[in-house]
Design an enzyme around this catalytic site. Structure first.
Site, mmCIF file in Angstrom:
data_model
loop_
_atom_site.group_PDB
_atom_site.id
_atom_site.type_symbol
_atom_site.label_atom_id
_atom_site.label_comp_id
_atom_site.label_asym_id
_atom_site.label_seq_id
_atom_site.Cartn_x
_atom_site.Cartn_y
_atom_site.Cartn_z
ATOM 1 C CE LYS A 176 0.711 0.888 4.526
ATOM 2 N NZ LYS A 176 1.170 2.130 5.164
ATOM 3 C CB THR A 235 -1.127 4.876 3.281
ATOM 4 O OG1 THR A 235 -1.270 4.001 4.406
ATOM 5 C CG2 THR A 235 0.316 5.291 3.197
#
Length: 342
Positions: free
Chosen positions: A195, A252
């Site tokens: 990610k 994120t």
């Protein structure tokens, strides 16, 4: 399921310090290994990590150490929060002092560049007896600064045995930090590492001035390629719809506290990687993980077009705008193919 005795936290960055503070707040004596000798002295004297988590007074239950042996020896519950590129080195230094049967919780998100191994893969590689410790992974959407402020947060701990995962779950759980268990360690690890690559791309989109449509598309297609690689490597597909997958990816890619998104945003604004990294004390794991992810996708023969373009921007000086144009101009395809995200 309660733990007695001191808990060891290795790594005094923002996340390591936060986890030490969380555990100390539950009454556990915490031995915190601090790599920088000067920072160790600062924490000891001021009860504050002025380098990585300034502005927060740390619990007196936390004892900072600069000596690795004193933090590992005679400890049967350890939390590893060192950067991925030094993880093997620190783990090897720990080996002579590590108690058989100890529980080691990985809170580092990354994939080793040289071997393309996750953090649990490194342990399997270096341990003389592969079952001599219980090794688990803690991951999920959790900015350190928000956790230390006791903002409600949910994460996942993944291990090989449910009983050990439940023990870790209870040790970490508080009224603001909810912990779920999983037996899909490889899925949780890959989701947490990959990610960060997509977050660099999301930041670049924002830096280029693209809108919310672009970011939503990037997150969704980023999740598709993370899932493709994960499933090819034996992960459960639903893991990528969970906290370690979609949860951490959304955080994120959209949060202003994300170091990886910040690096991407500056790249999108035209800055060079070298000058961006030269200004930072903290580690943006996505920069190193992009290299690992790029070569891992090639090894596993998995199509990861976003990861490939991020690699080219970071390591081949490709213009971010050109990378986006290439992604948008690829051959059109079905979103779902053979029951999987294509």
């Amino acid at each position: 399921m309660e733990h007695s005795g001191p808990i060891s936290v290795l790594g005094a960055g923002a996340w390591g310090t936060t986890l030490a503070q969380l555990l100390a707040g539950k009454g556990y004596p915490v031995d915190l290994w601090v790599f920088e000798e000067d920072l160790c002295g600062i924490i000891r004297e001021t009860c504050e990590n002025r380098y990585y988590l300034p502005g927060f007074t740390l619990s007196r239950n936390i004892t900072p150490h600069n000596d690795l042996r004193s933090v590992v020896q005679d400890h049967d519950f350890l939390v590893m929060v060192v950067p991925s590129h030094v993880y093997r080195q620190v783990a090897l230094q720990m080996l002579p002092f590590l108690k058989p049967g100890a529980v080691v919780v990985n809170a580092t998100k990354g994939i080793e560049n040289e071997t393309l191994l996750t953090m649990s893969g490194i342990w399997k590689d270096i341990l003389p007896q592969k079952d001599s410790i219980h090794e688990l992974t803690l991951s999920g959407p959790s900015f350190a600064r928000e956790v230390v402020q006791k903002t409600p947060t949910a994460v996942t701990v993944a291990g090989d045995a449910i009983e050990v995962a439940q023990k870790v779950q209870h040790i970490f759980a508080t009224d603001y930090f909810r912990v779920y268990t999983s037996l899909d360690k490889i899925g949780v690890e890959l989701a947490g590492a990959l990610k960060n690559v997509i977050a660099v791309a999301a930041g670049a989109c924002d830096g280029l001035g693209f809108g919310l449509n672009s970011r939503a598309a990037l997150i969704t297609r980023g999740l598709a390629e993370i899932s493709r690689l994960g499933v090819k490597m034996g992960a459960h597909p639903l893991t990528f719809a969970g906290l370690a997958g979609m949860g951490d990816l959304v955080l994120t890619c959209t949060g202003d506290l994300s170091r990886n998104r910040t690096v991407g945003m500056q790249l999108g604004q035209g800055r060079k990687l070298k000058e961006i990294l030269a200004e930072k004390r903290t580690v943006a794991e996505g920069v190193k993980t992009t290299r690992s992810a790029y070569y891992l996708a090639q090894r596993m023969q998995v199509d990861m077009p976003i990861t490939e373009r991020v690699y080219q921007v970071l390591y081949e000086d490709k213009d971010p705008r050109t990378a986006v144009q290439e992604l948008m101009g690829r051959n059109l395809k079905h979103e779902l193919e053979h029951g999987q995200v294509s």
